[in-house]
Design an enzyme around this catalytic site. Structure first.
Site, mmCIF file in Angstrom:
data_model
loop_
_atom_site.group_PDB
_atom_site.id
_atom_site.type_symbol
_atom_site.label_atom_id
_atom_site.label_comp_id
_atom_site.label_asym_id
_atom_site.label_seq_id
_atom_site.Cartn_x
_atom_site.Cartn_y
_atom_site.Cartn_z
ATOM 1 N N TYR A 135 0.824 -1.217 0.000
ATOM 2 C CA TYR A 135 0.000 0.000 0.000
ATOM 3 C C TYR A 135 0.859 1.270 0.000
ATOM 4 O O TYR A 135 0.384 2.328 -0.385
ATOM 5 C CB TYR A 135 -0.936 0.038 1.219
ATOM 6 C CG TYR A 135 -2.074 -0.960 1.154
ATOM 7 C CD1 TYR A 135 -2.208 -1.836 0.088
ATOM 8 C CD2 TYR A 135 -3.026 -1.021 2.154
ATOM 9 C CE1 TYR A 135 -3.240 -2.749 0.034
ATOM 10 C CE2 TYR A 135 -4.076 -1.936 2.101
ATOM 11 C CZ TYR A 135 -4.165 -2.804 1.036
ATOM 12 O OH TYR A 135 -5.191 -3.700 0.981
ATOM 13 N N LYS A 186 2.853 -15.388 2.647
ATOM 14 C CA LYS A 186 2.821 -16.123 1.372
ATOM 15 C C LYS A 186 4.276 -16.451 1.027
ATOM 16 O O LYS A 186 4.788 -16.115 -0.044
ATOM 17 C CB LYS A 186 2.140 -15.233 0.314
ATOM 18 C CG LYS A 186 1.803 -15.918 -0.991
ATOM 19 C CD LYS A 186 0.652 -16.906 -0.892
ATOM 20 C CE LYS A 186 0.466 -17.615 -2.223
ATOM 21 N NZ LYS A 186 -0.268 -18.868 -2.125
ATOM 22 N N ASP A 218 -3.690 -18.009 1.582
ATOM 23 C CA ASP A 218 -4.831 -18.667 0.925
ATOM 24 C C ASP A 218 -5.451 -19.702 1.864
ATOM 25 O O ASP A 218 -6.672 -19.818 1.981
ATOM 26 C CB ASP A 218 -4.411 -19.286 -0.415
ATOM 27 C CG ASP A 218 -3.049 -19.964 -0.387
ATOM 28 O OD1 ASP A 218 -2.314 -19.795 0.603
ATOM 29 O OD2 ASP A 218 -2.716 -20.676 -1.344
ATOM 30 N N ASP A 242 -5.889 -6.668 5.523
ATOM 31 C CA ASP A 242 -7.049 -5.923 5.037
ATOM 32 C C ASP A 242 -8.154 -6.902 4.632
ATOM 33 O O ASP A 242 -9.324 -6.767 5.014
ATOM 34 C CB ASP A 242 -6.595 -5.084 3.826
ATOM 35 C CG ASP A 242 -7.608 -4.035 3.421
ATOM 36 O OD1 ASP A 242 -8.675 -3.955 4.052
ATOM 37 O OD2 ASP A 242 -7.342 -3.301 2.452
ATOM 38 N N ASP A 246 -11.727 -8.378 7.098
ATOM 39 C CA ASP A 246 -13.113 -8.239 6.637
ATOM 40 C C ASP A 246 -13.807 -9.598 6.595
ATOM 41 O O ASP A 246 -14.987 -9.726 6.916
ATOM 42 C CB ASP A 246 -13.165 -7.604 5.235
ATOM 43 C CG ASP A 246 -13.293 -6.084 5.312
ATOM 44 O OD1 ASP A 246 -12.959 -5.523 6.367
ATOM 45 O OD2 ASP A 246 -13.720 -5.474 4.316
#
Ligand code: NAD
Length: 353
Positions: A135, A186, A218, A242, A246
């Site tokens: 980001y 990852k 994942d 992020d 959620d």
């Protein structure tokens, strides 16, 4: 103690108004000041994070933030879009540690999209690194390739000190809970994640009482819906956090229930609901204010040194749920359906008795 209130856009002002009522009925000597942020600030002054708003946030001990954004600003230059305000505040105030608890209140087990036996008793904490990763990485942009087509690119990176800093926060938090920490990365594909994992392992030597495990993002996304109660504390980077936070939010029935805290190294914090400005329901008076009210509880606990007041606010929220008050997002058969303002008033009444 100075508290900056930044209501923002969409449902932001509606839910913050209810949280403010709760704050004001605690009978504490808080100095509260309000400022525009996001689209509202852009309309008034041409910038989503005006200097005056940033200055207020800098001098405050804690910030209560509503939400920013509206689809009508999607065509603006990225630097002027409302969402830049929250990114700017995180960066300018060095808010690097984001705490998002996902707690299922027993009364809301039926509101989750998962079966009650999978989610009942859920109590997990996601700690997301907030000031680094793709980001904020440079270079980024859209460039023209030699063959004439456009190419979008971003840069993912984490320095060792950035990972070490969030690792200590996460191990410390895990130690105060179930002493189980899952680091999500990852590392099978990304160099940034390999460094993340190496540093987590290194820091874990200082926290031998905390069980550290690693999971690819994942798989973590899958496990969160398959066996969410297998987690205690999750620590992860900005991008993965992020998305996963959620996902975890929805396990609890509604994103309208989940508070969050973003802290600097000295426990100064910005507190906000985990959801956005919900333009689809803005102005209708139906938004759930409980995530924002629970953000006030986190603020009292983490930044204002008032844990007993935080307990009172959380107990009041539990009480209104036990009294079957529900906004539409968490409505269940037989509940007493209330609007945003009535929910705020119910919490204030529960605090008073
Ligand atoms: P959103 O979280 O605003 O809404 C997603 C869905 O959840 C919508 O259907 C909405 O009605 C519902 N919802 C959200 N909060 C609710 C509440 N308190 N009570 C009841 N229902 C609620 O996400 P989105 O629609 O993807 O984004 C809308 C805008 O918010 C965008 O401009 C986005 O950039 C912005 N946003 C801002 C923040 C922030 O300010 N920190 C975070 C996320 C998104």
């Amino acid at each position: 103690m100075n508290i900056a209130i930044l209501p923002g856009d969409g449902i932001g002002p509606e839910i913050v108004a209810q949280a403010l009522k709760v704050l004001q009925c605690l009978d504490e000597d808080f100095n509260i000041e309000t400022a525009l942020v996001g689209g509202a600030a852009y309309e008034a002054s041409g910038h989503p994070l005006p200097d005056a708003t940033l200055a207020l946030a800098k001098k405050a001990d804690a910030i209560l933030f509503g939400a920013v954004g509206d689809w009508k600003y999607d065509s603006l230059d990225r630097a002027l879009r409302p969402e830049q305000a929250i990114l700017g505040l995180r960066k300018q105030l060095a808010l690097f540690a984001n705490f998002r608890p996902a707690l299922l209140y027993p009364e809301l087990a039926g509101a989750s999209s998962l079966k009650p036996e999978i989610v009942s008793g859920l109590d997990i904490l996601i700690i997301r690194e907030l000031s680094g990763d793709v980001y904020f990485g440079q270079p980024r942009g859209i460039r023209i390739l030699p063959d004439g087509q456009r190419q979008g690119f971003d840069t993912m990176h984490y320095s060792e000190s950035e990972v070490r800093r969030i690792a200590h926060i996460a191990f410390g938090a895990a130690r105060k809970r179930g002493s189980k920490l899952t680091s999500v990365d990852k590392a099978n594909v990304l160099e940034t994640s390999q460094l993340w994992r190496d540093v987590m392992i290194d820091v874990s030597k200082e926290y031998k009482d905390v069980a550290l495990s690693h999971m690819y993002v994942d798989n973590a996304a899958m496990q969160l819906v398959k066996a969410p109660k297998s987690f205690d504390v999750i620590v992860t980077g900005n991008l993965f956090g992020d998305i996963l936070s959620d996902e975890a939010a929805m396990l609890t029935g509604s994103i309208g229930m989940l508070p969050s805290a973003s802290l600097d190294a000295n426990s100064k914090g910005l507190y906000e609901p985990s959801h956005g400005s919900a333009p689809d329901i803005a102005g209708q008076g139906v938004a759930n204010p409980l995530a924002t009210i629970l953000s006030v509880a986190m603020m009292l606990r983490f930044s204002l040194g008032k844990p007993e007041q935080a307990d009172r606010v959380e107990a009041a929220v539990k009480k209104v749920l036990a009294q079957h008050y529900r906004t539409v997002d968490i409505a269940t058969p037989g509940c007493i359906q209330v609007n945003t303002q009535q929910m705020g008033e119910a919490v204030v009444a529960a605090l008073a008795h």
